[in-house]
Scaffold this motif. Structure first.
Motif, PDB file in Angstrom:
ATOM      1  N   PRO A   1      -9.766  -2.608   8.859  1.00 18.36           N
ATOM      2  CA  PRO A   1      -9.269  -3.735   9.855  1.00 18.36           C
ATOM      3  C   PRO A   1      -8.566  -4.679   9.288  1.00 18.36           C
ATOM      4  O   PRO A   1      -8.005  -5.519   9.878  1.00 18.36           O
ATOM      5  CB  PRO A   1     -10.656  -4.252  10.551  1.00 18.36           C
ATOM      6  CG  PRO A   1     -11.696  -3.726   9.363  1.00 18.36           C
ATOM      7  CD  PRO A   1     -11.137  -2.472   8.819  1.00 18.36           C
ATOM      8  N   GLU A   2      -8.917  -4.941   7.875  1.00 19.63           N
ATOM      9  CA  GLU A   2      -8.233  -6.153   7.239  1.00 19.63           C
ATOM     10  C   GLU A   2      -6.513  -5.912   7.044  1.00 19.63           C
ATOM     11  O   GLU A   2      -5.781  -6.623   6.571  1.00 19.63           O
ATOM     12  CB  GLU A   2      -8.794  -6.243   5.791  1.00 19.63           C
ATOM     13  CG  GLU A   2      -8.551  -5.067   4.878  1.00 19.63           C
ATOM     14  CD  GLU A   2      -9.517  -3.827   4.967  1.00 19.63           C
ATOM     15  OE1 GLU A   2      -9.242  -3.331   4.040  1.00 19.63           O
ATOM     16  OE2 GLU A   2     -10.320  -3.880   5.723  1.00 19.63           O
ATOM     17  N   ILE A   3      -6.202  -4.382   7.433  1.00 18.45           N
ATOM     18  CA  ILE A   3      -4.831  -4.330   7.362  1.00 18.45           C
ATOM     19  C   ILE A   3      -3.880  -4.761   8.420  1.00 18.45           C
ATOM     20  O   ILE A   3      -4.123  -4.515   9.539  1.00 18.45           O
ATOM     21  CB  ILE A   3      -4.448  -2.605   6.907  1.00 18.45           C
ATOM     22  CG1 ILE A   3      -4.954  -2.428   5.637  1.00 18.45           C
ATOM     23  CG2 ILE A   3      -2.815  -2.526   7.032  1.00 18.45           C
ATOM     24  CD1 ILE A   3      -4.952  -1.009   5.448  1.00 18.45           C
TER      25      ILE A   3
ATOM     26  N   LEU B   1       0.826  -1.103   0.078  1.00 17.03           N
ATOM     27  CA  LEU B   1       0.004  -0.132   0.091  1.00 17.03           C
ATOM     28  C   LEU B   1       0.829   1.344   0.050  1.00 17.03           C
ATOM     29  O   LEU B   1       2.092   1.228   0.186  1.00 17.03           O
ATOM     30  CB  LEU B   1      -0.859   0.021   1.217  1.00 17.03           C
ATOM     31  CG  LEU B   1      -1.692  -1.273   1.350  1.00 17.03           C
ATOM     32  CD1 LEU B   1      -2.379  -1.283   2.867  1.00 17.03           C
ATOM     33  CD2 LEU B   1      -3.013  -1.099   0.289  1.00 17.03           C
ATOM     34  N   VAL B   2       0.165   2.470  -0.064  1.00 14.49           N
ATOM     35  CA  VAL B   2       1.008   3.637  -0.338  1.00 14.49           C
ATOM     36  C   VAL B   2      -0.134   4.857   0.624  1.00 14.49           C
ATOM     37  O   VAL B   2      -1.216   4.773   0.392  1.00 14.49           O
ATOM     38  CB  VAL B   2       1.289   4.340  -1.808  1.00 14.49           C
ATOM     39  CG1 VAL B   2       1.660   5.634  -1.567  1.00 14.49           C
ATOM     40  CG2 VAL B   2       2.004   3.546  -2.569  1.00 14.49           C
TER      41      VAL B   2
END
Length: 66
Positions: free
Chosen positions: A64-66, A4-5
């Motif tokens: 929350p999935e991160i 991700l960025v």
């Protein structure tokens, strides 16, 4: 999950000088645009730092999935 960025920007300005804040445009490889909502935090250094920490925590609560 893919890498991700996190896109963000910061600048301190005199509180009485800011008239408005718009959104920032991000151009994607697909040719589409994404938009970043800009946020304003006011106060002395300690208050700004505390608000920023809370804002970052709340931001990641949306993902929350991160």
């Amino acid at each position: 999950m893919a890498d991700l960025v996190l896109v963000y920007g910061m600048r301190l300005l005199p509180a009485d000088e800011v008239v408005s804040v718009g959104e920032a445009r991000v151009e994607l490889k697909s040719g589409k645009d994404a938009h970043v909502t800009m946020h304003v935090l006011e106060g002395d250094r300690e208050r700004i730092e505390a608000q920023l920490r809370l804002s970052i925590e709340a931001f990641f609560d949306f993902y929350p999935e991160i």
